[in-house]
Structure formats: C-alpha cells, structure tokens
Scaffold this active site. Sequence first.
Site, PDB file in Angstrom:
ATOM      1  N   CYS A 114       0.775  -1.039   0.043  1.00 22.35           N
ATOM      2  CA  CYS A 114      -0.038  -0.009  -0.132  1.00 22.35           C
ATOM      3  C   CYS A 114       1.040   1.177  -0.020  1.00 22.35           C
ATOM      4  CB  CYS A 114      -1.086  -0.186   1.126  1.00 22.35           C
ATOM      5  SG  CYS A 114      -0.152   0.371   2.808  1.00 22.35           S
ATOM      6  N   ARG A 119       4.014  -3.856   3.779  1.00 20.05           N
ATOM      7  CA  ARG A 119       3.090  -4.381   4.732  1.00 20.05           C
ATOM      8  C   ARG A 119       3.130  -6.014   4.594  1.00 20.05           C
ATOM      9  NH1 ARG A 119      -1.332   0.089   6.060  1.00 20.05           N
ATOM     10  NH2 ARG A 119      -1.125  -0.793   8.103  1.00 20.05           N
ATOM     11  N   ASP A 122       3.694 -11.997   7.434  1.00 23.10           N
ATOM     12  CA  ASP A 122       4.398 -13.067   7.762  1.00 23.10           C
ATOM     13  C   ASP A 122       4.036 -13.554   9.206  1.00 23.10           C
ATOM     14  OD1 ASP A 122       6.056 -10.483   7.859  1.00 23.10           O
ATOM     15  OD2 ASP A 122       7.431 -11.627   8.873  1.00 23.10           O
ATOM     16  N   VAL A 329       8.607   2.732  11.721  1.00 18.75           N
ATOM     17  CA  VAL A 329       7.329   1.623  11.803  1.00 18.75           C
ATOM     18  C   VAL A 329       7.206   1.171  10.232  1.00 18.75           C
ATOM     19  CG1 VAL A 329       5.085   0.992  12.449  1.00 18.75           C
ATOM     20  CG2 VAL A 329       6.275   2.450  13.933  1.00 18.75           C
TER      21      VAL A 329
HETATM   22  C1  UD1 Z   1      -2.015  -1.104  12.511  1.00 14.68           C
HETATM   23  C2  UD1 Z   1      -2.928   0.396  12.164  1.00 14.68           C
HETATM   24  C3  UD1 Z   1      -2.216   1.405  11.577  1.00 14.68           C
HETATM   25  C4  UD1 Z   1      -1.005   2.024  12.334  1.00 14.68           C
HETATM   26  C5  UD1 Z   1      -0.007   0.710  12.519  1.00 14.68           C
HETATM   27  C6  UD1 Z   1       1.021   0.714  13.560  1.00 14.68           C
HETATM   28  C7  UD1 Z   1      -5.077  -0.854  11.869  1.00 14.68           C
HETATM   29  C8  UD1 Z   1      -6.052  -1.069  10.984  1.00 14.68           C
HETATM   30  N1  UD1 Z   1      -4.322  -0.275  11.265  1.00 14.68           N
HETATM   31  O1  UD1 Z   1      -1.874  -1.504  11.157  1.00 14.68           O
HETATM   32  O2  UD1 Z   1      -2.972   2.418  11.543  1.00 14.68           O
HETATM   33  O3  UD1 Z   1      -0.056   2.560  11.618  1.00 14.68           O
HETATM   34  O4  UD1 Z   1      -0.949  -0.350  13.517  1.00 14.68           O
HETATM   35  O5  UD1 Z   1       0.686   1.339  14.604  1.00 14.68           O
HETATM   36  O6  UD1 Z   1      -5.098  -1.269  13.086  1.00 14.68           O
HETATM   37  N2  UD1 Z   1       4.899  -6.319   9.826  1.00 14.68           N
HETATM   38  C9  UD1 Z   1       5.545  -7.314   9.302  1.00 14.68           C
HETATM   39  N3  UD1 Z   1       4.947  -8.451   9.276  1.00 14.68           N
HETATM   40  C10 UD1 Z   1       3.708  -8.606   9.703  1.00 14.68           C
HETATM   41  C11 UD1 Z   1       3.107  -7.790  10.260  1.00 14.68           C
HETATM   42  C12 UD1 Z   1       3.566  -6.485   9.976  1.00 14.68           C
HETATM   43  O7  UD1 Z   1       6.977  -7.191   9.015  1.00 14.68           O
HETATM   44  O8  UD1 Z   1       3.336  -9.935   9.621  1.00 14.68           O
HETATM   45  C13 UD1 Z   1       5.488  -4.904   9.787  1.00 14.68           C
HETATM   46  C14 UD1 Z   1       4.700  -3.912   8.932  1.00 14.68           C
HETATM   47  O9  UD1 Z   1       5.282  -4.159   7.734  1.00 14.68           O
HETATM   48  C15 UD1 Z   1       5.143  -2.529   9.515  1.00 14.68           C
HETATM   49  C16 UD1 Z   1       5.228  -2.919  11.034  1.00 14.68           C
HETATM   50  O10 UD1 Z   1       5.299  -4.477  11.050  1.00 14.68           O
HETATM   51  O11 UD1 Z   1       6.425  -2.329   9.059  1.00 14.68           O
HETATM   52  C17 UD1 Z   1       4.052  -2.402  11.742  1.00 14.68           C
HETATM   53  O12 UD1 Z   1       2.899  -2.948  11.280  1.00 14.68           O
HETATM   54  P1  UD1 Z   1       1.814  -3.474  12.090  1.00 14.68           P
HETATM   55  O13 UD1 Z   1       1.780  -3.107  13.687  1.00 14.68           O
HETATM   56  O14 UD1 Z   1       1.215  -4.713  11.883  1.00 14.68           O
HETATM   57  O15 UD1 Z   1       0.658  -2.526  11.629  1.00 14.68           O
HETATM   58  P2  UD1 Z   1      -0.957  -2.899  10.899  1.00 14.68           P
HETATM   59  O16 UD1 Z   1      -1.394  -3.828  12.037  1.00 14.68           O
HETATM   60  O17 UD1 Z   1      -0.837  -2.967   9.637  1.00 14.68           O
END
Ligand code: UD1
Length: 367
Positions: A114, A119, A122, A329
């Site tokens: 996005c 994003r 994993d 982040v």
């Molecule tokens: C949620 C929020 C978003 C906020 C973010 C961080 C929702 C709907 N959205 O997004 O508004 O900006 O938290 O506070 O609640 N990552 C991985 N692997 C994964 C999952 C995440 O590498 O399986 C990485 C992501 O690429 C990113 C970081 O972890 O760099 C944080 O992501 P994450 O905390 O999961 O954010 P979201 O839940 O997508």
Amino acid sequence: MLKIWGKAPLQGQVKISGAKNSALVVMAGSLLCPQDCRIRNVPSLVDVQRMGEILSSLGVKLERHGDALEIDSRHIGQSKAPYELVSQLRASFFVIGPLLARLGVARVPLPGGCAIGARPVDLHVKGLQLMGADVQIEHGTVHAYTTGANKRLKGAKIYLDYPSVGATETLMMAATLADGETIIENAAQEPEVVDLANFCRAMGAKIRGAGTNTILISGVPNLHSTDYSIIPDRIEAGTFLVAGAITHSEIALAPVVPDHLAAVIAKLQAIGAEVVTEAPNRLRIVPAQTHFAADIETLPYPGFPTDMQAQFMALLTLSEGDSVITETVFENRLRHVAELNRMGADIRVKGNHAIVRGVPLLSGAQL
Ligand code: UD1
C-alpha cells in the site's frame, strides 16, 4: 477533492468518534460469535463500510442504527474473503484469525502493498502455524486449515519478532477458541489491542495481559453475544490537537482517553503548546505564540504513533528551528514531504529521516 481557505482561526468543541482501528478489528472479531453482537460508537467511514461488505460476503448479516452496528454471524456460509474487497482494505486480512478459529478453514487473499510500504503478513502466518494450522500461499491467497480431529487450533507459545498490531490481533482472536493456552510474547500494546481483548472478554473469552507485552489467552469452546462500545479515536483526537496548535486556536475535545495520547501530548508540550485536561475525558489545546522545533521518532505504543507523524511534520514546518523526524514503523511513510515542500515547507529526506527547517509561512497550493 477538498478545498481549504487558510489563515482562519478555528474554535469550538469537537466530538471525537469511535476508534477506526478498533472498530475494524472488532467487526472482524464478531465472526467469533455464533449469536448477535451489538457494537456501539462505530465511526462512519468508508473503511468501516468496506469491512461490512467483507463480512456480508462471508454470510454475516449487518444492520446499522446510528452509530451502532448489529452483527449476526450465526451462519458463515463462505470461508473465502473476496480479493476485490481485501485489496482495498488491509485490515480485512485480520478476518483470517476468527474465520480459522470458528470454521477450521480460512482463505484470505494477501493484502498486497500500500502507499506506506510493503506491509507483509508473515507474523500472522507464522503464529497461526505455531497454533497448528496448515498454511499454504497459492495464487496470492493464504489458505489456512486446522488439522486436528476437532477442527480446533491448539494453544501455543508465540514470540513476535516485532510487536505488530495486526499480528497480535489476529493471533489473539484465533486463540480465544483454541484448545489450551496461548502466550503471545513481544505483543503490541496499543489501546486498540486492549479494546479488542475487552470485546472478546465481553463475549466470554479468557484473556489476560492485553496492554502489556505478554498476552495470555486460555481457549474456550465457544463465545456468546455481547453489547460493546468502541473507545474514542486517539488519532482523530491527536489530529485535532495539532490542528489547534498549527492554527493558533483553542479547541476542546471530548470524549478522549488522555492516557492514550501521552506521547502526543508530551510532544505538543515540548513544542510549546499547552494541553489542559479539563475533565477525565476532555482535553483543550492552548497554543503558544511561537512553537519550537522538536525531534520525533515513531515507535510501537506507548511510543510516538506513526499515524501522527504526518500531522506533526506539518506543525513543525511552522515551528522555529530544525526538527528531525525519524519513521521507524513503516518503510515508506514520508511521501507527504514533497507535497508540504510544494506549499513552501523546507524539508529534506535522508533514508527514514526528515529534517524539517521551520519557515514563517506556508502558501496554498494544489496537492
Ligand atoms: C495498524 C494500524 C495502523 C498503524 C499501525 C502501527 C489498523 C487497521 N491499522 O496497522 O493504522 O499505523 O498499526 O501502529 O489497526 N509487519 C511485518 N510482518 C507482519 C506484520 C507487520 O513485517 O506480519 C511490519 C509492517 O510491515 C510494519 C510494522 O510491522 O512495518 C508495523 O505493522 P503493524 O503493527 O502490523 O501495523 P498494522 O496492524 O498493519
């Protein structure tokens, strides 16, 4: 299109809506409940409508009455979420946890990249595998099945490499109906994670530790109906506080949970604005004549929220001195810099750092 006439002070009181990120995941969580659920204080947003469409496509019945959503997930006729909808709303991937827990099977398209980065999912997938799910990724869709005789996931000890909000939520929802105890270590501590835990507990789930970095979930065989109200949106509240500061206006906000805004309030105070707690759920921003530079690093909660980074950058463009903003982040969340510069801001980007040199004035531009 939005048309904005600048240089006007704001004033008055703002009613803060329910938290978007809570509402979306609580809607997904309602898939866990084989009875009616009522969710109150649901904001009126396109993303909420999209999540509703995804639930409908799975067979869920939804009705909206004012700010309340009535959700009936008795009959889930479909375990596959449609690509056209999931690709429009990343949060919709979070249905994978409750679907798998409830049906023993879930097929959810990968959400794809996005505007703010790749994003990946994993961490969601690895956690579900540790809970005994068989997970295959084929043709861009995640196929997940439970393998045990009773179709239940198994409790597991899961350490998240990063405290991902979404992965914590997916795994917490999946664990509510699992066989045995699940421990999520290095869990996200965001208020929306706590809100989801409280919603699940209101349905009979056994969850402890939400809001800390270790969450324990004892699986139960089934959950039941509830009536639940979503917390106020801390990002909307923070955005109005910045709007007050940047336009030198006093604005009052309610309802809010001031504790959820601790990092944002501290940073506004460092910049020179005053934030007054007028009542336990009400804040007022009192801006200063001159605001000063401040450095910001985005971090998982309780650190400074990435969702407030762009708003503070706008404020710092008009603050005296040089600020350094570091985005840790998301890997691609400085795209507003070029647009702010078109309005006369002085910002340079190096990697994930933005160096903001305060200017006296911005000018209107087409963006
Ligand atoms: C949620 C929020 C978003 C906020 C973010 C961080 C929702 C709907 N959205 O997004 O508004 O900006 O938290 O506070 O609640 N990552 C991985 N692997 C994964 C999952 C995440 O590498 O399986 C990485 C992501 O690429 C990113 C970081 O972890 O760099 C944080 O992501 P994450 O905390 O999961 O954010 P979201 O839940 O997508």
